[in-house]
Design an enzyme around this catalytic site. Structure first.
Site, PDB file in Angstrom:
ATOM      1  N   ILE A   1       2.352   2.908   2.542  1.00 35.78           N
ATOM      2  CA  ILE A   1       3.482   2.785   3.232  1.00 35.78           C
ATOM      3  C   ILE A   1       4.633   1.969   2.603  1.00 35.78           C
ATOM      4  O   ILE A   1       5.598   2.183   2.613  1.00 35.78           O
ATOM      5  CB  ILE A   1       3.129   2.377   4.760  1.00 35.78           C
TER       6      ILE A   1
ATOM      7  N   ILE B   1       6.124  -3.861  10.883  1.00 39.52           N
ATOM      8  CA  ILE B   1       5.681  -2.618  11.401  1.00 39.52           C
ATOM      9  C   ILE B   1       4.379  -2.565  11.334  1.00 39.52           C
ATOM     10  O   ILE B   1       3.499  -1.752  11.211  1.00 39.52           O
ATOM     11  CB  ILE B   1       6.358  -1.384  10.884  1.00 39.52           C
TER      12      ILE B   1
ATOM     13  N   ARG C   1      -1.892  -8.633  -2.241  1.00 42.12           N
ATOM     14  CA  ARG C   1      -2.973  -9.292  -2.733  1.00 42.12           C
ATOM     15  C   ARG C   1      -3.237  -8.809  -3.903  1.00 42.12           C
ATOM     16  O   ARG C   1      -3.825  -9.571  -4.917  1.00 42.12           O
ATOM     17  CB  ARG C   1      -4.423  -8.712  -1.748  1.00 42.12           C
TER      18      ARG C   1
ATOM     19  N   GLY D   1       0.784  -0.877  -0.033  1.00 42.14           N
ATOM     20  CA  GLY D   1      -0.096  -0.042   0.164  1.00 42.14           C
ATOM     21  C   GLY D   1       0.962   1.105  -0.020  1.00 42.14           C
ATOM     22  O   GLY D   1       2.180   1.050  -0.167  1.00 42.14           O
TER      23      GLY D   1
ATOM     24  N   GLU E   1       0.113  -6.962  22.386  1.00 42.38           N
ATOM     25  CA  GLU E   1       0.459  -5.774  22.820  1.00 42.38           C
ATOM     26  C   GLU E   1      -0.301  -5.204  24.166  1.00 42.38           C
ATOM     27  O   GLU E   1      -1.558  -5.486  23.952  1.00 42.38           O
ATOM     28  CB  GLU E   1       0.419  -4.632  21.618  1.00 42.38           C
TER      29      GLU E   1
ATOM     30  N   ARG F   1       1.028  -5.163  12.074  1.00 42.77           N
ATOM     31  CA  ARG F   1       0.268  -5.587  13.326  1.00 42.77           C
ATOM     32  C   ARG F   1       0.814  -6.652  13.992  1.00 42.77           C
ATOM     33  O   ARG F   1       1.316  -7.534  13.557  1.00 42.77           O
ATOM     34  CB  ARG F   1      -1.248  -5.627  13.006  1.00 42.77           C
TER      35      ARG F   1
ATOM     36  N   HIS G   1       5.375   0.003  19.261  1.00 39.86           N
ATOM     37  CA  HIS G   1       4.356   0.487  18.266  1.00 39.86           C
ATOM     38  C   HIS G   1       4.516   2.228  18.064  1.00 39.86           C
ATOM     39  O   HIS G   1       3.523   2.483  18.312  1.00 39.86           O
ATOM     40  CB  HIS G   1       2.952  -0.088  18.910  1.00 39.86           C
TER      41      HIS G   1
HETATM   42  C1  8YV Z   1      -1.006   4.064  15.688  1.00 38.19           C
HETATM   43  C2  8YV Z   1      -0.801   2.399  13.836  1.00 38.19           C
HETATM   44  O1  8YV Z   1      -0.186   5.131  16.376  1.00 38.19           O
HETATM   45  O2  8YV Z   1      -1.999   4.159  12.278  1.00 38.19           O
HETATM   46  C3  8YV Z   1      -1.747   3.000  12.762  1.00 38.19           C
HETATM   47  O3  8YV Z   1      -2.450   1.860  11.976  1.00 38.19           O
HETATM   48  O4  8YV Z   1      -0.290   1.268  14.110  1.00 38.19           O
HETATM   49  C4  8YV Z   1      -0.258   3.596  14.575  1.00 38.19           C
HETATM   50  O5  8YV Z   1       0.033   4.766  13.707  1.00 38.19           O
HETATM   51  C5  8YV Z   1      -1.864   3.243  16.884  1.00 38.19           C
HETATM   52  O6  8YV Z   1      -2.405   2.151  16.090  1.00 38.19           O
HETATM   53  C6  8YV Z   1      -2.491   3.781  17.717  1.00 38.19           C
HETATM   54  O7  8YV Z   1      -3.869   4.028  17.423  1.00 38.19           O
END
Ligand code: 8YV
Length: 329
Positions: free
Chosen positions: A160, A239, A180, A158, A270, A241, A288
């Site tokens: 990122i 980075i 995908r 995507g 987490e 999940r 995170h």
């Molecule tokens: C958040 C993240 O800080 O945007 C996302 O998907 O993982 C992080 O940027 C985190 O999810 C807090 O809500």
């Protein structure tokens, strides 16, 4: 004059942004930043018109059971696996996230974690703090693997993922990716990336980085079988999940040194980190923080506020996830 609309801000935000919000709305804030219990979250959601939440708040049918006035849940996050979107839509509530504003900051961090992992930066720092520097040697002190000129494998292409690919080009890396959906030719060219299947990526990459959204489909996308395909000199960076990597399988592979090292910003369960990972030196751990520059966190909060305020005015919020719920004025 009609009463002010009411907003829940479930986690601490920057004080000036909170003060702005308070000038327009009645706000229930949580500047103490203690994560709400599911019961308390349900109670708060029962009394508000809009809610700003983060990954720590699970928004599902049970959280929304008493939410009679709620029009929008605005996530301060691009990922929204904390949302049960069908349940939110069924309740007639809009759901939003914060895309784009965090792309470059998160891509920077992904690259930083890759570099720290490959070049053993955190381990080296511990080495100094433990008084080991006197043992410096050409062949024995923390020796890493190279980043420049190596093959970067990106799973999840995507915004990122594409940002990380572009950074890889600056390091003379060959970039391969799996997603995908294959990118358009123009997008592939813009980030110099070649599409390969997942197995080929795992076999060929010197550095594998995960940037896929979490879903039932991506749960344990990388487990013992996938790690076994990687080169013994390879690194794995997550980075995306927690839950996309099987942390137990990863810890076993790192312990057995079947891969070189891992860099993790996200973990299963987490904020608890699997104890086996904590014991290993060939893993770089981060809490995170991929989107955590002040400028970007402010932009994420600002976008969540914009989403909520547009919804409360009866407008379509800019980053609406479930457009079927929006009823045009
Ligand atoms: C958040 C993240 O800080 O945007 C996302 O998907 O993982 C992080 O940027 C985190 O999810 C807090 O809500």
């Amino acid at each position: 004059m009609s009463a002010k609309q009411k907003i829940l801000v479930a986690r601490a935000i920057f004080p000036d942004q909170l003060a702005d919000l308070e000038s327009t709305y009645e706000v229930i804030s949580n500047q103490a930043d203690d994560v709400f219990s599911p019961d308390l979250l349900r109670q708060h959601l029962a009394s508000v018109d809009a809610a700003l939440v983060a990954g720590s708040e699970r928004i599902d049918a049970s959280a929304l059971a008493d939410a009679k006035h709620l029009k929008i849940v605005a996530n301060i996050s691009v990922g929204y696996n904390n949302f049960d979107v069908p349940a939110i839509s069924k309740a007639g509530i809009m759901a939003t996230n914060t895309p784009d504003v965090l792309t470059d900051t998160t891509a920077d961090f992904g690259f930083a974690l890759l570099m720290a992992t490959a070049r053993r930066i955190t381990e080296s720092e511990r080495w100094i703090r433990d008084g080991q520097w006197a043992k410096w040697s050409i062949v024995h002190n923390p020796l890493g693997v190279d980043v420049h000129g190596s093959t970067l494998g990106i799973i999840g292409m995507g915004r990122i993922g594409q940002g990380i690919a572009k950074r890889g080009l600056g390091f003379g890396m060959k970039v391969i990716y799996n997603n995908r959906k294959r990118l358009s030719e123009a997008d592939e060219q813009a980030c110099g990336a070649t599409y390969v299947d997942k197995e080929s990526l795992l076999r060929q990459a010197d550095h594998v980085i995960l940037v896929v959204p979490y879903s039932a489909e991506s749960h344990h996308l990388i487990g013992a079988k996938e790690i076994a395909l990687m080169k013994p000199s390879a690194t794995l960076v997550n980075i995306a999940r927690g839950g996309i990597v099987d942390d137990v399988a990863l810890a076993a592979a790192l312990k057995a040194k079947t891969i070189f090292a891992a860099g993790l910003d996200v973990f299963e369960g987490e904020p608890v980190v699997h104890p086996d990972l904590l014991k290993l030196s060939n893993v770089v751990l981060a809490p995170h923080i991929a989107s955590a520059s002040e400028k970007t966190r402010r932009a994420m909060v600002a976008l969540a506020i914009k989403n909520a305020s547009e919804a409360l005015k009866g407008n379509r919020p800019p980053s609406l996830i479930n457009p079927e719920v929006y009823k045009a004025k």
